[in-house]
Design an enzyme around this catalytic site. Structure first.
Site, short mmCIF file in Angstrom:
data_model
loop_
_atom_site.label_atom_id
_atom_site.label_comp_id
_atom_site.label_asym_id
_atom_site.label_seq_id
_atom_site.Cartn_x
_atom_site.Cartn_y
_atom_site.Cartn_z
N GLU A 440 1.93 32.20 87.58
CA GLU A 440 0.81 32.83 88.30
C GLU A 440 -0.40 32.98 87.39
O GLU A 440 -1.10 33.99 87.42
CB GLU A 440 1.21 34.21 88.82
CG GLU A 440 1.56 34.29 90.26
CD GLU A 440 1.03 33.16 91.07
OE1 GLU A 440 -0.20 33.02 91.12
OE2 GLU A 440 1.81 32.41 91.64
C1 LIG Z 1 10.35 29.54 86.22
C2 LIG Z 1 9.03 29.01 86.68
C3 LIG Z 1 8.65 29.15 87.99
C4 LIG Z 1 7.44 28.62 88.43
N1 LIG Z 1 7.11 28.69 89.77
C5 LIG Z 1 6.04 27.98 90.20
C6 LIG Z 1 5.78 27.86 91.60
O1 LIG Z 1 6.49 28.41 92.45
N2 LIG Z 1 4.73 27.09 91.99
C7 LIG Z 1 3.93 26.47 91.10
O2 LIG Z 1 3.01 25.77 91.52
N3 LIG Z 1 4.12 26.59 89.77
C8 LIG Z 1 5.16 27.32 89.30
N4 LIG Z 1 5.39 27.43 87.96
C9 LIG Z 1 4.46 26.85 87.02
C10 LIG Z 1 3.60 27.91 86.33
O3 LIG Z 1 2.71 28.47 87.24
C11 LIG Z 1 2.92 27.23 85.13
O4 LIG Z 1 3.92 27.07 84.14
C12 LIG Z 1 1.74 28.03 84.60
O5 LIG Z 1 0.69 27.99 85.51
C13 LIG Z 1 1.24 27.51 83.25
O6 LIG Z 1 1.02 26.13 83.30
P1 LIG Z 1 1.69 25.19 82.19
O7 LIG Z 1 3.11 25.55 82.08
O8 LIG Z 1 1.35 23.79 82.50
O9 LIG Z 1 1.01 25.62 80.84
P2 LIG Z 1 -0.37 25.05 80.25
O10 LIG Z 1 -1.41 25.06 81.31
O11 LIG Z 1 -0.11 23.79 79.55
O12 LIG Z 1 -0.73 26.19 79.22
C14 LIG Z 1 -0.05 26.32 77.96
C15 LIG Z 1 -0.69 27.47 77.18
O13 LIG Z 1 -2.06 27.20 76.95
C16 LIG Z 1 -2.88 28.24 77.46
N5 LIG Z 1 -4.07 27.66 78.09
C17 LIG Z 1 -4.14 26.62 78.95
N6 LIG Z 1 -5.41 26.41 79.32
C18 LIG Z 1 -6.17 27.32 78.69
C19 LIG Z 1 -7.55 27.61 78.67
N7 LIG Z 1 -8.42 26.93 79.39
N8 LIG Z 1 -7.97 28.64 77.89
C20 LIG Z 1 -7.09 29.37 77.17
N9 LIG Z 1 -5.77 29.13 77.15
C21 LIG Z 1 -5.31 28.12 77.91
C22 LIG Z 1 -2.05 28.98 78.47
O14 LIG Z 1 -2.42 30.34 78.57
C23 LIG Z 1 -0.64 28.82 77.91
O15 LIG Z 1 -0.38 29.84 77.00
C24 LIG Z 1 6.59 27.98 87.50
C25 LIG Z 1 6.95 27.88 86.15
C26 LIG Z 1 8.18 28.36 85.74
C27 LIG Z 1 8.56 28.17 84.30
#
Ligand SMILES: Cc1cc2nc3c(=O)[nH]c(=O)nc-3n(C[C@H](O)[C@H](O)[C@H](O)COP(=O)(O)OP(=O)(O)OC[C@H]3O[C@@H](n4cnc5c(N)ncnc54)[C@H](O)[C@@H]3O)c2cc1C
Length: 595
Positions: A440
């Site tokens: 989220e």
């Molecule tokens: C158990 C689980 C359930 C989930 N359920 C859903 C779901 O139901 N539906 C769905 O669509 N998704 C779901 N997700 C996905 C989840 O919403 C994403 O993992 C989350 O949005 C972060 O994206 P990412 O993992 O690609 O991390 P990334 O976007 O790659 O981010 C990695 C790190 O970099 C930081 N970061 C990235 N961009 C920036 C920026 N511009 N400025 C500063 N910091 C930044 C982030 O804060 C984070 O710490 C789920 C994930 C898990 C693990």
């Protein structure tokens, strides 16, 4: 030890601190006046404590199972618990009656949900996502879509999901690749792969209504070209019964740290039939209804799991005998004293409890603004409520999920080695709590949203209103000597938050890295200010009760926990201010290759 739903805390906040009876002229509020609130909360507590809590460890140990045909089984007992949950009307507690809901206030739904999540977070996510998906359809769908989907979703017969994430895009949704092609009959063919879709496939409901973000052929690049679609697992017939199987399937389940009872699915869409919600290319706006609701809900998860962990730790600390009190034995006939006599164990318990009690108040206070945003009769209140919802949602989400994990980690520490084993609930709670800081919108991104968008919106109107409300509260109560420690502390932390806000206005605009570098400390300072404001309001009620001579120790205890917050949690505020004012120069100095 069994999880005890904190119903007394909810009643204290809703009835005594926020006096929700004064809103009984608003839709839904009259229905919970005169003892009904107690009944609803008690029934929610029974569902949480008796039906869902016993399944929490079962879900963690068994997890979900994927069969070769793409079907997913949930852990033993989840299906019958889900049926009981739906029969109790819990999915649609705050949905309009015309779609089968009970039209109760949103804030009451939040209170019930804390108990549901505290009992079993992995289970709570199934109806939680349905609720969010149904809210998005209610806000942005056509009348025909509402009539077709909502009656089934509001009762839980059909469940819902949100499909945003793809392998190469999480935070940065502008890179989204799932495509939508017009079929020429009003529907679209959706093709793409989504990952980590919570509750994407399972055996609890007759249909799964996926809300999927995709890019229509020829749409602009980036976030301006994203649309939102309803993509049901079974395409409904006009009479509302489930029809043909849509061409989408779960291709895998994620192996993960916690929330094992919730199916985290890889979803493949292969020209699946989907229907647009709202306008083409305005999908993020429609999805934001769901995401904002989900953000408050995730903040609530942090609080709820933190409460469960605190309860387990407090129980253990009263039971475990180790060492003697520094001031002489407290259990002289036993071989040792219970560890709760040790100041450092108490520190961990009270650090947790003093944040949980104010965090609960902050969540419900914010939820109440959510009701006022849609239900207040006058435009000025609706506007203020909308401003607050926007400003406070990232704070609730990030502050409380960070706190929830820290509290769960403290609970492990209170248990000693036992906490690191799976014989006690602390380990599962800590693993479950961790995800809430990430999904989220990761907490760092929530902090950026707060400083980058929410503060500046409408010329800073929301934060200025928040400051003015605190000033007015302090002015009204600072003459009350019994509340002095609370009002003085609130005045002090608010001044620091204001200083941080001005610093950001001056330095964040000049160099955006200053805003990025300050964002997490700013959000935490904001959280501490909000929690101090909550402590003032709770202390005011508790103080009055103590002065009346109330025999119930609840109120005197509340004042002690509040004083602890002022003495030992709030002093973190100046550290946050100093850190954020350090700016970004040193932080950004090393080149990437030096890491
Ligand atoms: C158990 C689980 C359930 C989930 N359920 C859903 C779901 O139901 N539906 C769905 O669509 N998704 C779901 N997700 C996905 C989840 O919403 C994403 O993992 C989350 O949005 C972060 O994206 P990412 O993992 O690609 O991390 P990334 O976007 O790659 O981010 C990695 C790190 O970099 C930081 N970061 C990235 N961009 C920036 C920026 N511009 N400025 C500063 N910091 C930044 C982030 O804060 C984070 O710490 C789920 C994930 C898990 C693990």
């Amino acid at each position: 030890m069994a999880y005890a739903p904190p119903i007394r805390e909810h009643l204290f906040l809703l009835k005594e601190v926020f006096d929700i009876d004064r809103y009984s002229n608003l839709p839904g509020f009259a229905e919970v006046a005169g003892g009904v609130l107690e009944q609803v909360l008690q029934a929610g507590a029974d569902m949480a404590g008796e039906v869902l809590a016993p399944l929490n460890a079962v879900g963690d140990k068994q997890g979900c199972r994927l069969a070769g045909d793409g079907s997913v089984s949930t852990p033993d007992g989840f299906k019958s618990a889900y049926d009981a949950f739906c029969q109790g009307g819990w999915v649609g507690l705050d949905f309009p009656e015309e779609f089968g809901g009970q039209a109760l206030p949103h804030v009451v739904n939040l209170a019930v949900n804390e108990m549901i999540c505290g009992a079993n977070m992995a289970f709570a996510m199934y109806p939680g996502l349905s609720h969010g998906a149904a809210s998005a359809i209610l806000a942005g769908g056509s009348q025909a879509q509402k009539d077709l989907y909502l009656p089934k979703m509001v009762t839980g017969e059909w469940s819902g999901t949100m499909n945003l994430t793809e392998p190469h895009c999480g935070t940065d949704l502008g890179m989204l690749r799932t495509k939508a092609v017009r079929n020429g009959d009003g529907s679209y063919a959706i093709t793409g792969n989504k990952i980590w879709i919570s509750a994407g496939e399972h055996d609890l409901s007759d249909n799964v209504v996926h809300l999927v973000l995709a890019r229509i052929e020829g749409a602009p690049a980036g976030v301006k070209g994203i649309s939102l679609f309803i993509v049901p697992k079974f395409v409904p017939r006009e009479d509302g019964s489930v029809g043909e199987r849509n061409s989408l399937r779960c291709t895998g389940l994620e192996a993960k740290m916690g929330i094992h009872g919730n199916a985290t699915c890889f979803m493949a869409y292969d020209e699946a039939r989907g229907w647009l919600i709202g306008e083409e290319n305005s999908g993020l706006k429609a999805m934001f209804v769901m995401m904002n609701e989900a953000r408050l809900g995730v903040g609530l998860q942090g609080l709820a799991v933190g409460e469960a962990a605190y309860q387990a730790a407090a129980e253990f600390a009263k039971d475990r005998l180790q060492g003697r009190s520094l001031t002489g034995p407290k259990n002289p006939t036993g071989p040792a004293d219970p560890i709760i006599v040790h100041p450092d164990v108490r520190r961990m318990l009270l650090d947790s409890r003093s944040v949980l009690e104010a965090g609960r108040a902050f969540t419900l206070w914010t939820g109440l603004w959510g009701d006022l945003q849609s239900k207040a009769p006058d435009e000025a209140t609706r506007q203020k409520a909308g401003d607050y919802m926007s400003l406070l949602t990232p704070v609730v989400k990030a502050y409380l999920t960070d706190a929830g994990f820290e509290i769960a980690s403290s609970a492990v520490q209170v248990h000693g080695g036992s906490g690191y084993t799976e014989h006690y609930p602390a380990s599962q709670l800590m693993r479950d709590a961790r995800i809430a800081m990430i999904y989220e919108g990761a907490n760092g991104v929530q902090a950026l949203d707060l400083v980058g968008r929410k503060l500046a919106a409408h010329g800073g109107r929301a934060v200025m209103t928040f400051f003015a409300e605190i000033d007015a509260y302090v002015a009204e109560h600072e003459g009350d000597a019994s509340l002095k420690p609370f009002t003085e502390a609130l005045k002090g932390v608010k001044a620091q938050l204001q200083e941080a806000t001005f610093w950001l206005m001056q330095n964040g605009l000049a160099n955006p890295d200053n805003a990025g570098a300050a964002s997490t400390d700013y959000l935490r300072l904001f959280g501490l200010t909000a929690l101090s404001f909550m402590w003032c309001q709770m202390a005011e009620v508790a103080q009055a009760k103590v002065a009346e001579g109330a025999s119930d120790r609840f109120y005197a205890d509340k004042l002690v926990v509040g004083r602890y917050f002022l003495e030992r949690v709030l002093p973190a505020a100046p550290t946050h201010l100093a850190r954020l004012k350090a700016g970004s120069a040193t932080l950004m100095e090393l080149p990437a290759e030096a890491f």
